[in-house]
Design a protein around this motif. Sequence first.
Motif, PDB file in Angstrom:
ATOM      1  N   ALA A   5       0.832  -1.210   0.000  1.00  0.00           N
ATOM      2  CA  ALA A   5       0.000   0.000   0.000  1.00  0.00           C
ATOM      3  C   ALA A   5       0.865   1.258   0.000  1.00  0.00           C
ATOM      4  CB  ALA A   5      -0.922   0.001   1.216  1.00  0.00           C
ATOM      5  N   ARG A   6       1.947   1.271   0.808  1.00  0.00           N
ATOM      6  CA  ARG A   6       2.843   2.441   0.818  1.00  0.00           C
ATOM      7  C   ARG A   6       3.509   2.642  -0.536  1.00  0.00           C
ATOM      8  NH1 ARG A   6       4.342   0.646   6.137  1.00  0.00           N
ATOM      9  NH2 ARG A   6       6.123  -0.416   5.213  1.00  0.00           N
ATOM     10  N   ALA A   7       3.929   1.563  -1.176  1.00  0.00           N
ATOM     11  CA  ALA A   7       4.565   1.670  -2.496  1.00  0.00           C
ATOM     12  C   ALA A   7       3.591   2.231  -3.521  1.00  0.00           C
ATOM     13  CB  ALA A   7       5.086   0.313  -2.938  1.00  0.00           C
ATOM     14  N   ARG A   8       2.360   1.800  -3.464  1.00  0.00           N
ATOM     15  CA  ARG A   8       1.345   2.309  -4.404  1.00  0.00           C
ATOM     16  C   ARG A   8       1.070   3.787  -4.165  1.00  0.00           C
ATOM     17  NH1 ARG A   8      -2.603  -2.915  -4.239  1.00  0.00           N
ATOM     18  NH2 ARG A   8      -1.432  -4.139  -5.752  1.00  0.00           N
ATOM     19  N   GLU A   9       1.031   4.211  -2.907  1.00  0.00           N
ATOM     20  CA  GLU A   9       0.822   5.626  -2.597  1.00  0.00           C
ATOM     21  C   GLU A   9       1.961   6.476  -3.136  1.00  0.00           C
ATOM     22  OE1 GLU A   9       0.336   6.008   1.586  1.00  0.00           O
ATOM     23  OE2 GLU A   9      -1.506   4.816   1.602  1.00  0.00           O
ATOM     24  N   ARG A  10       3.196   6.007  -2.961  1.00  0.00           N
ATOM     25  CA  ARG A  10       4.349   6.761  -3.461  1.00  0.00           C
ATOM     26  C   ARG A  10       4.287   6.875  -4.980  1.00  0.00           C
ATOM     27  NH1 ARG A  10       7.361   3.819   0.379  1.00  0.00           N
ATOM     28  NH2 ARG A  10       7.950   2.357  -1.239  1.00  0.00           N
ATOM     29  N   ARG A  11       3.881   5.836  -5.647  1.00  0.00           N
ATOM     30  CA  ARG A  11       3.822   5.856  -7.102  1.00  0.00           C
ATOM     31  C   ARG A  11       2.774   6.845  -7.595  1.00  0.00           C
ATOM     32  NH1 ARG A  11       2.570   0.332  -9.185  1.00  0.00           N
ATOM     33  NH2 ARG A  11       3.425  -0.161  -7.183  1.00  0.00           N
ATOM     34  N   GLN A  12       1.698   7.013  -6.857  1.00  0.00           N
ATOM     35  CA  GLN A  12       0.628   7.908  -7.278  1.00  0.00           C
ATOM     36  C   GLN A  12       0.857   9.339  -6.811  1.00  0.00           C
ATOM     37  OE1 GLN A  12      -2.877   5.994  -5.785  1.00  0.00           O
ATOM     38  NE2 GLN A  12      -2.826   4.403  -7.333  1.00  0.00           N
ATOM     39  N   ASP A  13       1.848   9.551  -5.978  1.00  0.00           N
ATOM     40  CA  ASP A  13       2.168  10.885  -5.489  1.00  0.00           C
ATOM     41  C   ASP A  13       2.754  11.719  -6.628  1.00  0.00           C
ATOM     42  OD1 ASP A  13       2.853  13.114  -4.086  1.00  0.00           O
ATOM     43  OD2 ASP A  13       4.546  12.188  -3.046  1.00  0.00           O
ATOM     44  N   PRO A  14       2.113  12.826  -7.023  1.00  0.00           N
ATOM     45  CA  PRO A  14       2.617  13.609  -8.151  1.00  0.00           C
ATOM     46  C   PRO A  14       4.015  14.161  -7.935  1.00  0.00           C
ATOM     47  CG  PRO A  14       0.602  14.594  -7.243  1.00  0.00           C
ATOM     48  CD  PRO A  14       0.899  13.360  -6.457  1.00  0.00           C
ATOM     49  N   ALA A  15       4.404  14.395  -6.699  1.00  0.00           N
ATOM     50  CA  ALA A  15       5.736  14.940  -6.447  1.00  0.00           C
ATOM     51  C   ALA A  15       6.836  13.928  -6.753  1.00  0.00           C
ATOM     52  CB  ALA A  15       5.847  15.392  -5.005  1.00  0.00           C
ATOM     53  N   SER A  16       6.503  12.642  -6.738  1.00  0.00           N
ATOM     54  CA  SER A  16       7.524  11.626  -6.978  1.00  0.00           C
ATOM     55  C   SER A  16       7.575  11.178  -8.439  1.00  0.00           C
ATOM     56  CB  SER A  16       7.282  10.415  -6.087  1.00  0.00           C
ATOM     57  OG  SER A  16       6.105   9.753  -6.469  1.00  0.00           O
ATOM     58  N   SER A  17       6.680  11.658  -9.268  1.00  0.00           N
ATOM     59  CA  SER A  17       6.675  11.227 -10.664  1.00  0.00           C
ATOM     60  C   SER A  17       7.578  12.129 -11.508  1.00  0.00           C
ATOM     61  CB  SER A  17       5.251  11.245 -11.219  1.00  0.00           C
ATOM     62  OG  SER A  17       4.724  12.533 -11.136  1.00  0.00           O
ATOM     63  N   PHE A  18       7.988  11.611 -12.628  1.00  0.00           N
ATOM     64  CA  PHE A  18       8.857  12.357 -13.531  1.00  0.00           C
ATOM     65  C   PHE A  18       8.058  13.285 -14.429  1.00  0.00           C
ATOM     66  CE2 PHE A  18      11.631   8.757 -12.577  1.00  0.00           C
ATOM     67  CZ  PHE A  18      12.846   9.387 -12.402  1.00  0.00           C
ATOM     68  N   VAL A  19       8.701  14.348 -14.867  1.00  0.00           N
ATOM     69  CA  VAL A  19       8.151  15.241 -15.880  1.00  0.00           C
ATOM     70  C   VAL A  19       8.710  14.762 -17.211  1.00  0.00           C
ATOM     71  CG1 VAL A  19       8.141  17.602 -16.750  1.00  0.00           C
ATOM     72  CG2 VAL A  19       8.042  17.177 -14.292  1.00  0.00           C
ATOM     73  N   ARG A  20       7.846  14.543 -18.163  1.00  0.00           N
ATOM     74  CA  ARG A  20       8.268  14.075 -19.481  1.00  0.00           C
ATOM     75  C   ARG A  20       7.720  15.016 -20.553  1.00  0.00           C
ATOM     76  NH1 ARG A  20       7.316   9.389 -16.598  1.00  0.00           N
ATOM     77  NH2 ARG A  20       8.947   7.816 -16.769  1.00  0.00           N
ATOM     78  N   MET A  62      12.296  13.681 -23.306  1.00  0.00           N
ATOM     79  CA  MET A  62      13.154  14.098 -22.201  1.00  0.00           C
ATOM     80  C   MET A  62      12.417  13.820 -20.903  1.00  0.00           C
ATOM     81  SD  MET A  62      15.931  15.303 -23.597  1.00  0.00           S
ATOM     82  CE  MET A  62      16.708  15.979 -22.143  1.00  0.00           C
ATOM     83  N   ARG A  63      13.181  13.417 -19.866  1.00  0.00           N
ATOM     84  CA  ARG A  63      12.594  13.114 -18.571  1.00  0.00           C
ATOM     85  C   ARG A  63      13.424  13.758 -17.470  1.00  0.00           C
ATOM     86  NH1 ARG A  63      13.221   7.180 -16.583  1.00  0.00           N
ATOM     87  NH2 ARG A  63      15.200   8.048 -15.920  1.00  0.00           N
ATOM     88  N   ARG A  64      12.731  14.290 -16.448  1.00  0.00           N
ATOM     89  CA  ARG A  64      13.423  14.876 -15.300  1.00  0.00           C
ATOM     90  C   ARG A  64      12.505  14.831 -14.090  1.00  0.00           C
ATOM     91  NH1 ARG A  64      11.267  19.765 -13.865  1.00  0.00           N
ATOM     92  NH2 ARG A  64      10.075  20.833 -15.457  1.00  0.00           N
ATOM     93  N   LEU A  65      13.085  15.012 -12.915  1.00  0.00           N
ATOM     94  CA  LEU A  65      12.303  15.142 -11.700  1.00  0.00           C
ATOM     95  C   LEU A  65      11.663  16.523 -11.663  1.00  0.00           C
ATOM     96  CD1 LEU A  65      14.668  13.529  -9.057  1.00  0.00           C
ATOM     97  CD2 LEU A  65      12.521  12.607  -9.914  1.00  0.00           C
ATOM     98  N   PRO A  66      10.506  16.672 -11.026  1.00  0.00           N
ATOM     99  CA  PRO A  66       9.873  17.989 -10.981  1.00  0.00           C
ATOM    100  C   PRO A  66      10.617  18.986 -10.103  1.00  0.00           C
ATOM    101  CG  PRO A  66       8.558  16.376  -9.776  1.00  0.00           C
ATOM    102  CD  PRO A  66       9.676  15.622 -10.443  1.00  0.00           C
ATOM    103  N   THR A  67      11.329  18.506  -9.088  1.00  0.00           N
ATOM    104  CA  THR A  67      12.102  19.382  -8.216  1.00  0.00           C
ATOM    105  C   THR A  67      13.458  18.748  -7.937  1.00  0.00           C
ATOM    106  OG1 THR A  67      11.333  18.386  -6.168  1.00  0.00           O
ATOM    107  CG2 THR A  67      10.031  20.223  -7.045  1.00  0.00           C
ATOM    108  N   ALA A  68      14.374  19.523  -7.420  1.00  0.00           N
ATOM    109  CA  ALA A  68      15.727  19.026  -7.138  1.00  0.00           C
ATOM    110  C   ALA A  68      15.882  18.632  -5.672  1.00  0.00           C
ATOM    111  CB  ALA A  68      16.757  20.071  -7.511  1.00  0.00           C
ATOM    112  N   ASP A  69      14.806  18.362  -4.988  1.00  0.00           N
ATOM    113  CA  ASP A  69      14.877  17.996  -3.560  1.00  0.00           C
ATOM    114  C   ASP A  69      15.596  16.701  -3.356  1.00  0.00           C
ATOM    115  OD1 ASP A  69      13.504  20.264  -3.054  1.00  0.00           O
ATOM    116  OD2 ASP A  69      11.580  19.300  -2.745  1.00  0.00           O
TER     117      ASP A  69
END
Length: 85
Positions: free
Chosen positions: A18-33, A78-85
């Motif tokens: 369940a925690r892994a699924r939540e992290r995957r759906q978290d917009p902050a953890s997804s890549f910008v493409r 091109m792919r990148r993280l949304p923030t540099a945190d």
Amino acid sequence: MTRVPSPPPMNGLRRQIARARERRQDPASSFVRETFRLPRADARAKAREWFDTWPKAAYWTTVESWRQLPDDHIEFTMRRLPTAD
């Protein structure tokens, strides 16, 4: 008479999934493409612009995929993280 052991409880595994699924759906953890289709020289310039704007070390910027099209055009993503945190 031998006793068959019961299976271990699965609650810990359920919580971990369940925690892994939540992290995957978290917009902050997804890549910008972003996908581009440009002439070869412009494609190189656009990729360089991404690497200059969002450095690879901080944003994990990368060319995710690319292919050569007829008339010397390149389609690439091109792919990148949304923030540099």
